[in-house]
Design an enzyme around this catalytic site. Structure first.
Site, PDB file in Angstrom:
ATOM      1  N   MET A  76       0.792  -1.237   0.000  1.00 19.63           N
ATOM      2  CA  MET A  76       0.000   0.000   0.000  1.00 19.63           C
ATOM      3  C   MET A  76       0.821   1.282   0.000  1.00 19.63           C
ATOM      4  O   MET A  76       0.282   2.363   0.231  1.00 19.63           O
ATOM      5  CB  MET A  76      -0.973   0.002   1.181  1.00 19.63           C
ATOM      6  N   HIS A  95      -4.627  -5.128  -8.753  1.00 20.47           N
ATOM      7  CA  HIS A  95      -5.396  -3.961  -8.321  1.00 20.47           C
ATOM      8  C   HIS A  95      -6.882  -4.307  -8.347  1.00 20.47           C
ATOM      9  O   HIS A  95      -7.360  -4.881  -9.322  1.00 20.47           O
ATOM     10  CB  HIS A  95      -5.104  -2.785  -9.254  1.00 20.47           C
ATOM     11  N   THR A 127       4.396   0.563 -13.343  1.00 17.58           N
ATOM     12  CA  THR A 127       5.152   1.663 -13.958  1.00 17.58           C
ATOM     13  C   THR A 127       5.149   2.816 -12.952  1.00 17.58           C
ATOM     14  O   THR A 127       4.412   2.767 -11.957  1.00 17.58           O
ATOM     15  CB  THR A 127       4.489   2.115 -15.280  1.00 17.58           C
TER      16      THR A 127
HETATM   17  N1  NHR Z   1       3.706   2.358  -7.267  1.00 17.56           N
HETATM   18  C1  NHR Z   1       3.813   2.704  -8.569  1.00 17.56           C
HETATM   19  N2  NHR Z   1       4.799   3.530  -8.910  1.00 17.56           N
HETATM   20  N3  NHR Z   1       2.977   2.250  -9.531  1.00 17.56           N
HETATM   21  C2  NHR Z   1       1.978   1.424  -9.197  1.00 17.56           C
HETATM   22  O1  NHR Z   1       1.179   0.989 -10.162  1.00 17.56           O
HETATM   23  C3  NHR Z   1       1.797   1.031  -7.832  1.00 17.56           C
HETATM   24  C4  NHR Z   1       2.700   1.527  -6.888  1.00 17.56           C
HETATM   25  C5  NHR Z   1       2.594   1.187  -5.528  1.00 17.56           C
HETATM   26  C6  NHR Z   1       1.541   0.380  -5.107  1.00 17.56           C
HETATM   27  C7  NHR Z   1      -0.584  -0.844  -5.546  1.00 17.56           C
HETATM   28  C8  NHR Z   1      -1.832   0.084  -5.677  1.00 17.56           C
HETATM   29  C9  NHR Z   1      -3.097  -0.717  -5.688  1.00 17.56           C
HETATM   30  O2  NHR Z   1      -3.167  -1.668  -6.466  1.00 17.56           O
HETATM   31  C10 NHR Z   1       0.618  -0.092  -6.036  1.00 17.56           C
HETATM   32  C11 NHR Z   1       0.745   0.208  -7.407  1.00 17.56           C
HETATM   33  C12 NHR Z   1      -1.334   2.268  -2.618  1.00 17.56           C
HETATM   34  C13 NHR Z   1      -1.860   3.483  -3.008  1.00 17.56           C
HETATM   35  C14 NHR Z   1      -1.808   4.700  -2.099  1.00 17.56           C
HETATM   36  O3  NHR Z   1      -2.371   5.719  -2.398  1.00 17.56           O
HETATM   37  C15 NHR Z   1      -2.389   3.554  -4.287  1.00 17.56           C
HETATM   38  C16 NHR Z   1      -2.381   2.441  -5.125  1.00 17.56           C
HETATM   39  C17 NHR Z   1      -1.838   1.236  -4.725  1.00 17.56           C
HETATM   40  C18 NHR Z   1      -1.329   1.154  -3.453  1.00 17.56           C
HETATM   41  N4  NHR Z   1      -1.084   4.622  -0.941  1.00 17.56           N
HETATM   42  C19 NHR Z   1      -0.914   5.672   0.057  1.00 17.56           C
HETATM   43  C20 NHR Z   1       0.483   6.287   0.009  1.00 17.56           C
HETATM   44  O4  NHR Z   1       0.608   7.467   0.413  1.00 17.56           O
HETATM   45  C21 NHR Z   1      -1.096   5.121   1.449  1.00 17.56           C
HETATM   46  C22 NHR Z   1      -2.452   4.523   1.648  1.00 17.56           C
HETATM   47  C23 NHR Z   1      -2.561   3.706   2.930  1.00 17.56           C
HETATM   48  O5  NHR Z   1      -1.545   3.510   3.630  1.00 17.56           O
HETATM   49  O6  NHR Z   1      -3.671   3.210   3.190  1.00 17.56           O
HETATM   50  O7  NHR Z   1       1.466   5.608  -0.382  1.00 17.56           O
HETATM   51  O8  NHR Z   1      -4.068  -0.384  -5.009  1.00 17.56           O
END
Ligand code: NHR
Length: 181
Positions: A76, A95, A127
């Site tokens: 996450m 996802h 990516t």
């Molecule tokens: N990183 C990149 N560069 N590209 C992707 O496609 C990614 C990634 C990192 C994680 C998983 C993704 C999902 O499938 C993933 C794909 C976390 C967030 C987020 O907003 C968004 C998408 C995904 C995972 N995270 C917050 C942050 O500030 C924290 C949210 C929390 O802790 O609950 O990093 O869903």
């Protein structure tokens, strides 16, 4: 993660090597240890807003394993280009939406909010742009009248456990044709 590891029998083109989490108390870490896999925990909290520092710590911990692939599963923390670029074409994510719909968070609530009659999950290459990489597979589920986000999440999760191992098998044997379930 568990569905991926359990699928990696002798007939599988890949071998599980190490399970990584930013949470020491993640259920997957205890399970992986039990299964005899190496584990790495890097807590993101001491790094504060320094995402790059967190990622360098993960990279340094993974280096000795000489991995070919990384599969994100419920990871996450958004990863910066500094981490993602060296793994381009070799890092997968699952996802919980039918991408390109609903990149980012709260996908089940957003699908319900939109009145979608169909929802699902997508395995894609990671990516630098969030949830934007080439699609390797998708599985669909119906949205039922009265579904809550949790109902929908549970229905999608069942499909995730089928889709991701099936896509990993294909991908690890060189097949990038999208698998549509
Ligand atoms: N990183 C990149 N560069 N590209 C992707 O496609 C990614 C990634 C990192 C994680 C998983 C993704 C999902 O499938 C993933 C794909 C976390 C967030 C987020 O907003 C968004 C998408 C995904 C995972 N995270 C917050 C942050 O500030 C924290 C949210 C929390 O802790 O609950 O990093 O869903």
């Amino acid at each position: 993660m568990r569905a991926l590891v359990e699928d990696m029998d002798a007939s599988h083109p890949a071998t599980p090597i190490v399970v990584v989490s930013n949470k020491a108390d993640a259920g997957g870490i205890a399970w992986a240890k039990d299964a005899g896999l190496a584990t790495v925990v890097v807590d993101h909290r001491p790094f504060g807003k320094d995402r790059a520092g967190f990622e360098v710590a993960i990279s340094e911990a993974l280096d000795p394993f000489e991995l070919d692939l990384i599969c994100l599963a419920g990871f996450m923390r958004v990863l910066t280009a500094g981490f993602v670029t060296p793994w381009r074409g070799r890092m997968l994510n699952i996802h919980p939406s039918l991408l390109p719909k609903y990149r980012g968070l709260h996908t089940h609530a957003r699908a319900l909010e939109a009145g979608d009659t169909e929802h699902g999950c997508t395995v894609h290459l990671v990516t630098p742009e969030l949830d934007d990489g080439p699609i390797l597979g998708q599985a669909r589920v119906p949205v039922r009248v009265g579904d809550t986000p949790d109902d929908l999440a549970a229905r999608v999760l069942q499909q995730e456990h089928i889709l991701y191992p099936a896509v990993l098998r294909r991908f690890a044997s060189g097949n990038m044709t999208p698998l549509l379930l």
